[in-house]
Design a protein around this motif. Structure first.
Motif, PDB file in Angstrom:
ATOM      1  N   GLN A 127      27.880 -23.209  11.167  1.00 30.98           N
ATOM      2  CA  GLN A 127      28.104 -22.865  12.583  1.00 30.98           C
ATOM      3  C   GLN A 127      26.802 -22.426  13.237  1.00 30.98           C
ATOM      4  O   GLN A 127      26.477 -22.841  14.346  1.00 30.98           O
ATOM      5  N   ALA A 128      26.052 -21.568  12.528  1.00 31.45           N
ATOM      6  CA  ALA A 128      24.792 -21.063  13.087  1.00 31.45           C
ATOM      7  C   ALA A 128      23.853 -22.226  13.377  1.00 31.45           C
ATOM      8  O   ALA A 128      23.248 -22.297  14.454  1.00 31.45           O
ATOM      9  N   PHE A 129      23.781 -23.179  12.435  1.00 36.52           N
ATOM     10  CA  PHE A 129      22.836 -24.275  12.650  1.00 36.52           C
ATOM     11  C   PHE A 129      23.284 -25.240  13.741  1.00 36.52           C
ATOM     12  O   PHE A 129      22.459 -25.914  14.358  1.00 36.52           O
ATOM     13  N   LYS A 130      24.583 -25.302  14.014  1.00 35.50           N
ATOM     14  CA  LYS A 130      25.037 -26.081  15.172  1.00 35.50           C
ATOM     15  C   LYS A 130      24.435 -25.498  16.445  1.00 35.50           C
ATOM     16  O   LYS A 130      24.018 -26.233  17.342  1.00 35.50           O
ATOM     17  N   GLY A 131      24.411 -24.171  16.537  1.00 36.59           N
ATOM     18  CA  GLY A 131      23.794 -23.514  17.694  1.00 36.59           C
ATOM     19  C   GLY A 131      22.282 -23.695  17.698  1.00 36.59           C
ATOM     20  O   GLY A 131      21.671 -23.974  18.730  1.00 36.59           O
ATOM     21  N   ILE A 132      21.675 -23.554  16.510  1.00 37.29           N
ATOM     22  CA  ILE A 132      20.213 -23.622  16.410  1.00 37.29           C
ATOM     23  C   ILE A 132      19.688 -25.004  16.802  1.00 37.29           C
ATOM     24  O   ILE A 132      18.646 -25.129  17.445  1.00 37.29           O
TER      25      ILE A 132
END
Lengths: 181, 176
Positions: free
Chosen positions: A110-115
């Protein structure tokens, strides 16, 4: 030899603490090389910054080569450029060894989708900064559009684009802008 | 392994202006032509390169090299990306004073600057397509919200890229 060891230690530190590419290194170089060790003058450094930006390769490594050469010739250039690369190489090796497992975690995904979105914005802002440095005219706009089409639709090699554009700059843009004054 | 070296020699010698200039070459040569990695992986590497010390080109080379051929791959790719530009720099460092004011260099740069913009824009479009196309409207809306917030944070408030990456990571966990 003493100078080389000092160069190695300084540039190793620079390599370790430069986050986010070459420009982030500039204030650190000023502190370490110019103020603390007075191995280089401020105006010499500005010339090096301006010049290395027009060379291929990474800004941080090229600046290290020029400063190392200025201080101690070819041995200096080799010492500083090797020293500046060792820390990031080691850090990335460590990350690459553990990163794949870390990415499988759902929260990391999820974090890397934002990043990934943030990276898009970062590149967009880099484009904006670069665009501000260009003296634009209609031909250059056509060139940019042509490059986008040539690469994404026709699969032209980007190296060919670089060579062709350098020639255009020298034979077309330079004489044109001289005529305009 | 030999292909890896050849590809990264090209990435090194053609990326003028440092940092983001290497991105279109990595994209074209590693993703489009050789299929050595996926777009998502590539974008993750850019983010990691931003957050760790060192130049983006060098970090990407180390990372991609390691993924393909472990330590030896990392070493080969990193040396490849550094070799030619370093040789050029060492040669030019000698004649630095004469080159500095040279009309030739300025002429070449007049063409190279817009070319670098065109190349990076091409890569940005491809990355943008993989980030936005093919998802549900809700996901796209959330992505646009993150994009706008990060843009405002970076451009108007002038914050550091690393902080922006952390912010987007937190937003990603909250929204997706």
């Amino acid at each position: 030899m003493k100078v080389l060891i000092r160069l190695f230690r300084i540039f190793f530190r620079l390599g370790l603490f430069t986050f986010g590419g070459g420009f982030a290194m500039i204030p650190l170089i000023e502190e370490e090389i110019i103020k603390k060790n007075s191995m280089l003058k401020e105006d010499e450094f500005f010339d090096i910054i301006a010049f290395t930006q027009s060379l291929p390769g990474s800004l941080a490594v090229n600046m290290s080569i020029f400063i190392g050469y200025h201080i101690s010739g070819i041995p200096g250039a080799l010492t500083s450029s090797i020293a500046v690369v060792i820390p990031p190489f080691t850090v990335i090796l460590l990350i690459a060894s553990f990163f794949v497992r870390f990415l499988e975690h759902p929260i990391a995904q999820q974090a890397f989708k934002g990043i990934r979105i943030a990276v898009l914005v970062l590149i967009l802002l880099a484009l904006k900064r670069l665009a501000q440095k260009v003296h634009w005219n209609i031909l250059k706009v056509v060139l940019v559009a042509g490059i986008i089409v040539a690469i994404s639709n026709f699969g032209i090699h980007p190296g060919f684009v670089i060579l062709l554009s350098a020639a255009l700059g020298y034979f077309v843009f330079q004489p044109m802008e001289e005529k305009e004054g | 392994m030999f292909r890896l070296l050849i590809v990264f020699l090209q990435v090194g010698v053609f990326s003028f202006g440092g940092g983001y200039a290497a991105i279109p070459f990595i994209e074209q040569l590693l993703i489009v032509r050789n299929e050595w990695m996926a777009y998502e992986e590539f974008v993750d590497i850019i983010a990691i390169a931003q957050m760790s010390p060192g130049p983006i080109a060098v970090n990407s080379a180390t990372f991609v090299g390691f993924n393909l051929e472990k330590f030896l791959g990392a070493l080969t790719a990193t040396i490849g990306v550094l070799l030619l530009p370093s040789l050029i720099s060492i040669t030019l460092a000698k004649y630095f004073k004469e080159f500095k004011k040279s009309k030739y260099i300025r002429g070449l740069l007049k063409g190279l600057r817009p070319a670098v913009i065109g190349l990076i824009a091409t890569a940005e479009i491809s990355i943008g397509i993989t980030a936005f196309v093919g998802y549900s409207n809700l996901v796209i809306l959330k992505s646009v919200i993150i994009a706008i917030l990060v843009f405002v944070f970076l451009d108007l408030f002038d914050q550091h890229p690393i902080t922006a990456i952390f912010l987007s990571g937190v937003l990603g966990v909250l929204l997706f």
